[in-house]
Design a protein around this motif. Structure first.
Motif, PDB file in Angstrom:
ATOM      1  N   GLU A 180       0.869  -1.106  -0.076  1.00 46.15           N
ATOM      2  CA  GLU A 180      -0.079   0.120  -0.045  1.00 46.15           C
ATOM      3  C   GLU A 180       0.919   1.273  -0.078  1.00 46.15           C
ATOM      4  OE1 GLU A 180      -3.018   2.380   2.859  1.00 46.15           O
ATOM      5  OE2 GLU A 180      -3.145   0.109   2.828  1.00 46.15           O
ATOM      6  N   ASP A 181       2.089   1.199   0.539  1.00 45.70           N
ATOM      7  CA  ASP A 181       2.747   2.294   0.814  1.00 45.70           C
ATOM      8  C   ASP A 181       3.512   2.944  -0.582  1.00 45.70           C
ATOM      9  OD1 ASP A 181       2.669   2.593   3.577  1.00 45.70           O
ATOM     10  OD2 ASP A 181       4.313   1.212   3.778  1.00 45.70           O
ATOM     11  N   ALA A 182       3.428   1.839  -1.771  1.00 48.03           N
ATOM     12  CA  ALA A 182       3.902   2.060  -2.901  1.00 48.03           C
ATOM     13  C   ALA A 182       2.868   2.895  -3.768  1.00 48.03           C
ATOM     14  CB  ALA A 182       4.333   0.927  -3.747  1.00 48.03           C
ATOM     15  N   ILE A 183       1.680   2.886  -3.234  1.00 45.24           N
ATOM     16  CA  ILE A 183       0.698   3.637  -4.127  1.00 45.24           C
ATOM     17  C   ILE A 183       0.498   5.066  -3.911  1.00 45.24           C
ATOM     18  CG2 ILE A 183      -2.012   3.625  -4.511  1.00 45.24           C
ATOM     19  CD1 ILE A 183      -2.089   0.878  -3.171  1.00 45.24           C
ATOM     20  N   GLU A 184       0.400   5.830  -5.148  1.00 41.93           N
ATOM     21  CA  GLU A 184       0.445   7.186  -5.166  1.00 41.93           C
ATOM     22  C   GLU A 184      -0.934   7.685  -5.635  1.00 41.93           C
ATOM     23  OE1 GLU A 184       2.354  10.727  -8.131  1.00 41.93           O
ATOM     24  OE2 GLU A 184       2.905   8.711  -8.137  1.00 41.93           O
ATOM     25  N   VAL A 185      -1.475   8.670  -5.110  1.00 40.56           N
ATOM     26  CA  VAL A 185      -2.620   9.491  -5.217  1.00 40.56           C
ATOM     27  C   VAL A 185      -2.391  10.577  -6.417  1.00 40.56           C
ATOM     28  CG1 VAL A 185      -4.823  10.981  -4.661  1.00 40.56           C
ATOM     29  CG2 VAL A 185      -3.773   9.161  -3.046  1.00 40.56           C
ATOM     30  N   VAL A 186      -2.771  10.150  -7.463  1.00 41.31           N
ATOM     31  CA  VAL A 186      -2.634  11.089  -8.727  1.00 41.31           C
ATOM     32  C   VAL A 186      -3.687  12.138  -8.887  1.00 41.31           C
ATOM     33  CG1 VAL A 186      -2.399  11.292 -11.136  1.00 41.31           C
ATOM     34  CG2 VAL A 186      -1.442   9.274 -10.139  1.00 41.31           C
ATOM     35  N   THR A 187      -4.921  11.760  -8.963  1.00 43.19           N
ATOM     36  CA  THR A 187      -6.054  12.899  -8.919  1.00 43.19           C
ATOM     37  C   THR A 187      -7.011  12.406  -7.990  1.00 43.19           C
ATOM     38  OG1 THR A 187      -5.738  13.083 -11.236  1.00 43.19           O
ATOM     39  CG2 THR A 187      -7.589  13.659 -10.229  1.00 43.19           C
ATOM     40  N   ARG A 188      -7.515  13.347  -7.123  1.00 45.32           N
ATOM     41  CA  ARG A 188      -8.850  13.269  -6.280  1.00 45.32           C
ATOM     42  C   ARG A 188      -9.716  14.616  -6.623  1.00 45.32           C
ATOM     43  NH1 ARG A 188      -7.386  12.413   0.102  1.00 45.32           N
ATOM     44  NH2 ARG A 188      -6.896  14.721  -0.162  1.00 45.32           N
ATOM     45  N   ARG A 189     -10.965  14.519  -7.215  1.00 48.60           N
ATOM     46  CA  ARG A 189     -11.869  15.514  -7.302  1.00 48.60           C
ATOM     47  C   ARG A 189     -13.246  15.198  -7.378  1.00 48.60           C
ATOM     48  NH1 ARG A 189     -12.116  16.629 -13.574  1.00 48.60           N
ATOM     49  NH2 ARG A 189     -11.730  14.656 -14.517  1.00 48.60           N
ATOM     50  N   ARG A 190     -14.038  15.725  -6.915  1.00 50.01           N
ATOM     51  CA  ARG A 190     -15.600  15.707  -7.042  1.00 50.01           C
ATOM     52  C   ARG A 190     -15.800  15.981  -8.458  1.00 50.01           C
ATOM     53  NH1 ARG A 190     -18.110  14.768  -3.172  1.00 50.01           N
ATOM     54  NH2 ARG A 190     -20.239  15.486  -3.755  1.00 50.01           N
ATOM     55  N   ARG A 191     -16.854  15.284  -9.061  1.00 54.00           N
ATOM     56  CA  ARG A 191     -17.380  15.685 -10.251  1.00 54.00           C
ATOM     57  C   ARG A 191     -18.856  15.245 -10.246  1.00 54.00           C
ATOM     58  NH1 ARG A 191     -14.633  12.063 -14.709  1.00 54.00           N
ATOM     59  NH2 ARG A 191     -16.003  13.197 -15.983  1.00 54.00           N
ATOM     60  N   THR A 192     -19.489  16.072 -11.204  1.00 57.15           N
ATOM     61  CA  THR A 192     -20.928  15.652 -11.610  1.00 57.15           C
ATOM     62  C   THR A 192     -20.846  14.746 -12.892  1.00 57.15           C
ATOM     63  OG1 THR A 192     -21.483  17.668 -10.539  1.00 57.15           O
ATOM     64  CG2 THR A 192     -23.197  16.751 -11.995  1.00 57.15           C
ATOM     65  N   PHE A 193     -21.254  13.579 -12.852  1.00 55.79           N
ATOM     66  CA  PHE A 193     -21.261  12.687 -14.046  1.00 55.79           C
ATOM     67  C   PHE A 193     -22.454  13.074 -14.535  1.00 55.79           C
ATOM     68  CE2 PHE A 193     -18.547  10.630 -11.093  1.00 55.79           C
ATOM     69  CZ  PHE A 193     -17.195  10.581 -11.728  1.00 55.79           C
ATOM     70  N   SER A 194     -22.569  12.802 -16.079  1.00 58.71           N
ATOM     71  CA  SER A 194     -23.877  12.980 -16.840  1.00 58.71           C
ATOM     72  C   SER A 194     -24.816  11.707 -16.867  1.00 58.71           C
ATOM     73  CB  SER A 194     -23.287  13.160 -18.314  1.00 58.71           C
ATOM     74  OG  SER A 194     -22.728  12.057 -19.086  1.00 58.71           O
ATOM     75  N   ASP A 195     -24.439  10.789 -16.171  1.00 61.61           N
ATOM     76  CA  ASP A 195     -25.268   9.852 -16.013  1.00 61.61           C
ATOM     77  C   ASP A 195     -25.127   8.661 -14.961  1.00 61.61           C
ATOM     78  OD1 ASP A 195     -23.792   7.807 -17.510  1.00 61.61           O
ATOM     79  OD2 ASP A 195     -24.556   8.050 -19.243  1.00 61.61           O
ATOM     80  N   GLY A 196     -25.722   7.717 -14.515  1.00 58.12           N
ATOM     81  CA  GLY A 196     -25.396   6.601 -13.841  1.00 58.12           C
ATOM     82  C   GLY A 196     -23.937   5.879 -14.146  1.00 58.12           C
ATOM     83  N   SER A 197     -23.535   5.889 -15.222  1.00 57.76           N
ATOM     84  CA  SER A 197     -22.359   5.270 -15.618  1.00 57.76           C
ATOM     85  C   SER A 197     -21.259   5.982 -14.766  1.00 57.76           C
ATOM     86  CB  SER A 197     -22.185   5.209 -17.213  1.00 57.76           C
ATOM     87  OG  SER A 197     -21.840   6.245 -17.581  1.00 57.76           O
ATOM     88  N   VAL A 256     -25.485  12.662 -11.937  1.00 57.43           N
ATOM     89  CA  VAL A 256     -25.209  11.949 -10.690  1.00 57.43           C
ATOM     90  C   VAL A 256     -23.798  12.661 -10.022  1.00 57.43           C
ATOM     91  CG1 VAL A 256     -24.353   9.856  -9.752  1.00 57.43           C
ATOM     92  CG2 VAL A 256     -26.038   9.758 -11.485  1.00 57.43           C
ATOM     93  N   GLU A 257     -23.865  13.017  -8.955  1.00 58.06           N
ATOM     94  CA  GLU A 257     -22.892  13.460  -8.059  1.00 58.06           C
ATOM     95  C   GLU A 257     -21.897  12.376  -7.602  1.00 58.06           C
ATOM     96  OE1 GLU A 257     -22.227  16.729  -7.546  1.00 58.06           O
ATOM     97  OE2 GLU A 257     -23.863  17.236  -8.842  1.00 58.06           O
ATOM     98  N   GLY A 258     -20.524  12.739  -7.578  1.00 63.10           N
ATOM     99  CA  GLY A 258     -19.691  11.790  -7.193  1.00 63.10           C
ATOM    100  C   GLY A 258     -18.215  12.112  -7.329  1.00 63.10           C
ATOM    101  N   ALA A 259     -17.523  11.241  -7.481  1.00 63.04           N
ATOM    102  CA  ALA A 259     -16.055  11.667  -7.595  1.00 63.04           C
ATOM    103  C   ALA A 259     -15.055  10.672  -8.309  1.00 63.04           C
ATOM    104  CB  ALA A 259     -15.334  11.810  -6.042  1.00 63.04           C
TER     105      ALA A 259
END
Length: 109
Positions: free
Chosen positions: A22-39, A54-57
């Motif tokens: 787990e220590d080798a994993i890097e967080v590249v992007t982390r952002r909230r998004r509003t998606f255009s549909d349930g996909s 659909v609100e999400g991230a």
């Protein structure tokens, strides 16, 4: 949405898939998004999705040159998006030009 518990769940999924620490994993992007549909911007062929915003991230993690693009619903479920946009861009399906519908040229300007 980006709770410590959620980030632990995402990293645990990468550990399971890639067999890394787990220590080798890097967080590249982390952002909230509003998606255009349930996909959540990651449609799978043959599936039908809710046709509403659909609100999400989106969280992208990386390890060993491999990126893992996760989509998170506002309800807290997540999934790995292996082909963002179904291979056609972020949740978009191209519409044919009228000439394509009539069997005409498929060249696009």
């Amino acid at each position: 949405m980006f709770s410590t518990a959620m980030m632990r769940r995402l990293k645990a999924d990468v550990v399971r898939r890639a067999g890394v620490d787990e220590d080798a994993i890097e967080v590249v992007t982390r952002r909230r998004r509003t998606f255009s549909d349930g996909s959540l911007g990651c449609p799978e062929p043959g599936k039908v999705y809710t046709q509403a915003l659909v609100e999400g991230a989106q969280v992208i993690l990386a390890v060993g040159g491999q990126r893992y693009d996760y989509r998170i619903s506002d309800r807290g479920s997540f999934r790995l998006c292996e082909q963002p946009g179904g291979g056609k861009g972020p949740g978009l399906t191209p519409k044919p030009f009228p000439s394509e519908l009539k069997g005409g040229s498929t060249e696009r300007p």
